[in-house]
Design a protein around this motif. Structure first.
Motif, short mmCIF file in Angstrom:
data_model
loop_
_atom_site.label_atom_id
_atom_site.label_comp_id
_atom_site.label_asym_id
_atom_site.label_seq_id
_atom_site.Cartn_x
_atom_site.Cartn_y
_atom_site.Cartn_z
N ARG A 232 0.89 -1.32 -0.02
CA ARG A 232 -0.06 -0.03 0.02
C ARG A 232 0.76 1.16 -0.08
O ARG A 232 0.58 2.20 -0.74
CB ARG A 232 -1.10 0.11 1.32
CG ARG A 232 -1.85 1.26 1.20
CD ARG A 232 -2.55 1.28 2.61
NE ARG A 232 -1.86 1.19 3.81
CZ ARG A 232 -1.10 2.15 4.28
NH1 ARG A 232 -1.33 3.54 3.81
NH2 ARG A 232 -0.47 2.02 5.19
N VAL A 233 1.94 1.26 0.93
CA VAL A 233 2.92 2.31 0.86
C VAL A 233 3.51 2.73 -0.39
O VAL A 233 3.57 3.71 -0.99
CB VAL A 233 3.87 2.32 2.11
CG1 VAL A 233 4.83 3.43 1.85
CG2 VAL A 233 3.22 1.96 3.34
N ARG A 235 2.65 1.55 -3.53
CA ARG A 235 1.58 2.13 -4.45
C ARG A 235 1.29 3.57 -4.56
O ARG A 235 0.90 4.24 -5.26
CB ARG A 235 0.22 1.13 -4.37
CG ARG A 235 -0.71 1.68 -5.39
CD ARG A 235 -1.95 0.53 -5.33
NE ARG A 235 -2.64 0.41 -4.07
CZ ARG A 235 -2.49 -0.62 -3.30
NH1 ARG A 235 -1.82 -1.88 -3.55
NH2 ARG A 235 -2.97 -0.64 -1.98
N ASP A 236 0.89 3.93 -3.08
CA ASP A 236 0.48 5.20 -2.86
C ASP A 236 1.64 6.29 -3.10
O ASP A 236 1.38 7.53 -3.46
CB ASP A 236 0.27 5.82 -1.13
CG ASP A 236 -1.12 4.75 -1.00
OD1 ASP A 236 -1.85 4.35 -1.91
OD2 ASP A 236 -1.29 4.87 0.38
N THR A 237 3.08 6.04 -2.87
CA THR A 237 4.26 6.84 -3.04
C THR A 237 4.33 6.82 -4.47
O THR A 237 4.98 8.03 -5.04
CB THR A 237 5.26 6.06 -2.45
OG1 THR A 237 5.20 5.94 -1.00
CG2 THR A 237 6.59 6.74 -2.64
N GLY A 239 2.26 6.26 -7.06
CA GLY A 239 1.08 6.43 -7.78
C GLY A 239 0.86 5.33 -8.90
O GLY A 239 0.03 5.90 -10.05
N ASP A 241 -0.02 1.23 -9.93
CA ASP A 241 -0.56 -0.14 -9.89
C ASP A 241 0.73 -1.10 -9.68
O ASP A 241 1.62 -0.90 -10.56
CB ASP A 241 -1.53 -0.54 -10.84
CG ASP A 241 -2.87 0.24 -10.76
OD1 ASP A 241 -3.25 0.70 -9.46
OD2 ASP A 241 -3.39 0.44 -11.72
#
Length: 284
Positions: A232-233, A235-237, A239, A241
């Motif tokens: 999750r980290v 992916r969020d960092t 941006g 998939d």
């Protein structure tokens, strides 16, 4: 007239005669397979239905790897302190006390010295049950001492990692363990002694950034989560998939971070095979 008629109302079985199903009699794997708990234990905690490797601790790994489960434990009474007087939802000192009572462990790693397939080895094994296998000063010190023992006695060193990373309650003291353990492993390499690193589910954070990925041979159990930051980290960092199977042992093997994936039943034979090959010994 109904084919069945209750003659007496209510349940009349005496409490002492009631049959209870013990907790843990059955295990349900993530794929939904139901396995008898005793059968699971006999199969080294690997689901015979789907091959899922259930998380186990140092006691089980020592039993798998040491001949007749015979070994001497080093630094078994070493415990963590609270030099920063850290408090989150509870005091770190109280958390340590509670988890020691619950797990019957002194910290998140144990070191054993004994014979595996007839030859002495040093094994350090982490326990995820102790604050998520987090790496604090005691974890780093016990691993460093285990490596020192291997160097002094000219023995192969095996590290079994299972960790969420650095222990935040010890802040910089925890981060120092990355450098300490890496330096000790460099000394082990200078002594030309084998180091086998086994990554199990999960191996993340500072553990991955230090000793877990520094083996002469890096291996893993099937399906283990291995990485630095969580999916999750990442992916969020970034941006973006993430690829399918990202941070699984199979993904890391395909991309060159691991040398082999070894099922639990084969660990003892394979680890000793790698040691024999590195030391140019006759294959046991």
């Amino acid at each position: 007239m109904a084919w069945f008629k209750r003659k007496e109302k209510g349940i009349t079985t005496a409490t002492e005669d009631k049959m209870d199903i013990p907790k843990g009699l059955w295990y349900k794997s993530p794929t939904g397979k139901i396995i008898d708990a005793d059968e699971l234990a006999r199969n080294l905690f690997v689901s015979p239905e789907d091959g899922f490797h259930v998380r186990i601790g140092s006691a089980e790994y020592f039993q798998i790897l040491f001949d007749n489960n015979e070994f001497v434990e080093l630094d078994k009474s070493m415990t963590s302190k609270d030099p920063l007087h850290f408090v989150d939802t509870k005091k770190y000192a109280d958390r340590l006390k509670d988890v020691m009572e619950k797990t019957k462990l002194k910290d998140a790693v144990r070191t054993g010295v004994g014979k595996s397939k007839g030859k002495d080895v040093v094994i350090c094994c982490m326990d995820f049950a102790f604050i998520g296998g987090s790496m604090g000063a005691v974890v780093g010190e016990k691993i460093a001492r285990g490596i020192s023992h291997a160097i002094k006695n000219k023995l192969p060193f095996i590290m079994i990692s299972k960790s969420g990373g650095a222990r935040m309650m010890e802040a910089a003291y925890s981060l120092m363990q990355l450098a300490k353990t890496s330096v000790k492993l460099a000394q082990l390499a200078e002594a030309k002694l084998p180091y086998i690193s086994l990554c199990t589910d999960p191996t993340t954070g500072g553990t991955t950034a230090s000793y877990a990925m520094l083996g002469d041979i890096n291996i893993s159990e099937p399906g283990a989560l291995i990485g630095f930051a969580g999916p999750r980290v990442v992916r969020d960092t970034t941006g973006k998939d993430l690829p399918e199977g990202f941070q699984t042992a199979e993904f890391l093997l395909e991309h060159g971070f691991l040398d082999f994936i070894t099922p639990r039943k084969e660990l003892k034979d394979k680890i000793n095979l790698y040691i024999d090959l590195i030391q140019n010994n006759d294959i046991r």
